[in-house]
Design a protein around this motif. Structure first.
Motif, short mmCIF file in Angstrom:
data_model
loop_
_atom_site.label_atom_id
_atom_site.label_comp_id
_atom_site.label_asym_id
_atom_site.label_seq_id
_atom_site.Cartn_x
_atom_site.Cartn_y
_atom_site.Cartn_z
N MET A 135 0.84 -1.19 0.00
CA MET A 135 0.00 0.00 0.00
C MET A 135 0.87 1.24 0.00
O MET A 135 1.87 1.32 0.72
N GLY A 136 0.54 2.23 -0.82
CA GLY A 136 1.37 3.42 -0.95
C GLY A 136 1.16 4.41 0.19
O GLY A 136 0.31 4.23 1.06
N ASN A 137 1.97 5.46 0.15
CA ASN A 137 1.86 6.51 1.15
C ASN A 137 0.54 7.27 1.02
O ASN A 137 -0.06 7.34 -0.06
N LEU A 138 0.11 7.86 2.14
CA LEU A 138 -1.02 8.78 2.10
C LEU A 138 -0.59 10.06 1.41
O LEU A 138 0.52 10.56 1.62
N SER A 139 -1.44 10.62 0.59
CA SER A 139 -1.20 11.93 -0.02
C SER A 139 -2.02 12.96 0.74
O SER A 139 -3.26 12.94 0.68
N LEU A 140 -1.32 13.84 1.47
CA LEU A 140 -2.00 14.79 2.34
C LEU A 140 -1.54 16.22 2.05
O LEU A 140 -0.39 16.45 1.65
N SER A 141 -2.44 17.17 2.27
CA SER A 141 -2.11 18.58 2.13
C SER A 141 -1.63 19.13 3.47
O SER A 141 -2.11 18.72 4.53
N PHE A 142 -0.70 20.07 3.40
CA PHE A 142 -0.05 20.56 4.62
C PHE A 142 0.26 22.04 4.45
O PHE A 142 0.85 22.45 3.44
N ALA A 143 -0.13 22.86 5.42
CA ALA A 143 0.13 24.30 5.37
C ALA A 143 0.84 24.76 6.63
O ALA A 143 0.42 24.44 7.75
N MET A 144 1.92 25.50 6.45
CA MET A 144 2.68 26.04 7.57
C MET A 144 3.60 27.13 7.05
O MET A 144 3.94 27.17 5.87
N TRP A 145 3.97 28.03 7.94
CA TRP A 145 4.99 29.03 7.66
C TRP A 145 6.35 28.36 7.79
O TRP A 145 6.59 27.62 8.74
N SER A 146 7.23 28.60 6.85
CA SER A 146 8.51 27.88 6.84
C SER A 146 9.49 28.51 7.83
O SER A 146 10.43 29.20 7.45
N ASN A 147 9.25 28.27 9.12
CA ASN A 147 10.19 28.77 10.12
C ASN A 147 11.35 27.78 10.26
O ASN A 147 11.23 26.62 9.86
N PRO A 148 12.47 28.20 10.81
CA PRO A 148 13.66 27.33 10.84
C PRO A 148 13.44 26.00 11.54
O PRO A 148 14.06 25.00 11.18
N ARG A 149 12.57 25.95 12.54
CA ARG A 149 12.37 24.72 13.30
C ARG A 149 11.61 23.66 12.52
O ARG A 149 11.76 22.47 12.76
#
Length: 329
Positions: free
Chosen positions: A1-15
């Motif tokens: 079974m393949g990976n889940l395809s999910l949407s993801f939103a975040m500000w690209s902070n260093p951490r």
């Protein structure tokens, strides 16, 4: 079974950057990533639930939960922290030299319920005896483009909040002397925010910002967190392994960031400019911890402040939204 395809939103902070740029993968997941300012991400999630995984305002999530919202599960990753009260701006000619001088003044806020504002008001009240009701608040974000508008915000009893029009900006009002202070401001444009920092006419309320933040850290032992990470509840119900894998990925990203800082400071240590104790603190992650145990006190204080400030009728702790698999983190 393949990976889940999910949407993801975040500000690209260093951490979090190693997750954002793919250097750290969430096991079992392929991400479609949106690099979005936090204010925009929160509004898009609170209004439209656009993303499977995202950064989220802890205050707005608590408020929505208290009103019956149950779409989100929390991963105890806290990618952003500040002593927000230390960034309060005041007009240079307003005669404001201390928090006490804000009593009876007009102040602005992007979104009255935003987490940073909750923390700032809490410290101003408990450490400087300045209650929210002591000031006249002007809210810049409009009802259709605000976290409060997405969650049904109404001003707390006894607090005067004036809604600014879409043509008004807090920075222009400060320049014209229509307000005396910006309790919070977003220093870059977003879908929701339109003010620019008015540094030509404003100064920080706390001239020695570092001294004030050091004082608060010595008192509390933590820097206030304001964002967490959320996942759609329906995804967690179908794939209960998902929260742990997300937590591990963000923890690895943070560890990589701290190791990079430690490497960059190597020459400073060798020169004696930076002590070994400070370097060890970075590697031990004593200031930027993830998980529930290390953030227990901070989460409890935030829950208390939300009730105290009249933003929720029942006490909601972020921990109650964390899945059982992460309760011992």
């Amino acid at each position: 079974m393949g990976n889940l395809s999910l949407s993801f939103a975040m500000w690209s902070n260093p951490r979090a950057r190693r997750v954002m740029d793919g250097r750290v993968e969430i096991e079992g997941v392929d991400l479609t990533i949106t690099n979005s300012p936090p204010a925009d991400t929160f509004w898009r999630q609170l209004r439209f639930a656009e993303f499977d995984i995202s950064e989220m305002s802890m205050a707005s999530l608590s408020i929505a939960t208290a009103k019956g919202e149950d779409r989100w599960v929390v991963v105890p990753v806290f990618p952003d922290r500040h002593f927000f009260h230390a960034n309060v701006l005041v007009r240079k000619d307003a005669g404001i030299d201390s928090p006490a001088d804000l009593r009876g003044r007009s102040v602005s806020i992007p979104d009255y319920q935003q987490t940073g504002a909750v923390w700032a008001r809490g410290i101003l009240e408990h450490d400087f005896d300045l209650k929210p009701s002591d000031m006249h608040w002007y809210q810049e974000r409009t009802p259709s483009l605000s976290h409060g508008g997405a969650t049904g915000f109404t001003p707390p009893a006894g607090v005067e909040v004036t809604q600014m029009t879409s043509e008004q900006t807090a920075s222009d009002m400060l320049r014209r002397g229509e307000i005396d202070s910006m309790i919070m401001h977003i220093p870059y444009p977003t879908l929701l925010d339109r003010s620019s920092p008015p540094h030509d006419v404003a100064v920080r309320l706390f001239a020695d910002r570092d001294q004030e933040t050091h004082r608060m850290f010595a008192k509390w032992g933590f820097i206030p967190p304001n964002h967490c990470v959320v996942i759609r509840r329906e995804l967690v119900e179908k794939h209960p392994w998902l929260p742990v894998n997300i937590f591990r990925a963000f923890s690895a990203s943070l560890a990589g960031h701290l190791e990079e800082i430690a490497d960059l400071t190597r020459l400073h240590r060798e020169a004696g400019v930076l002590g070994q104790e400070a370097n060890q603190s970075l590697l031990d992650n004593s200031v930027l911890p993830y998980g529930l145990a290390a953030n227990k006190n901070a989460l409890a204080v935030l829950a208390d402040l939300l009730v105290e400030q009249g933003l929720i009728a029942r006490r909601v702790e972020i921990a109650e939204l964390v899945p059982e698999s992460l309760l011992d983190t």
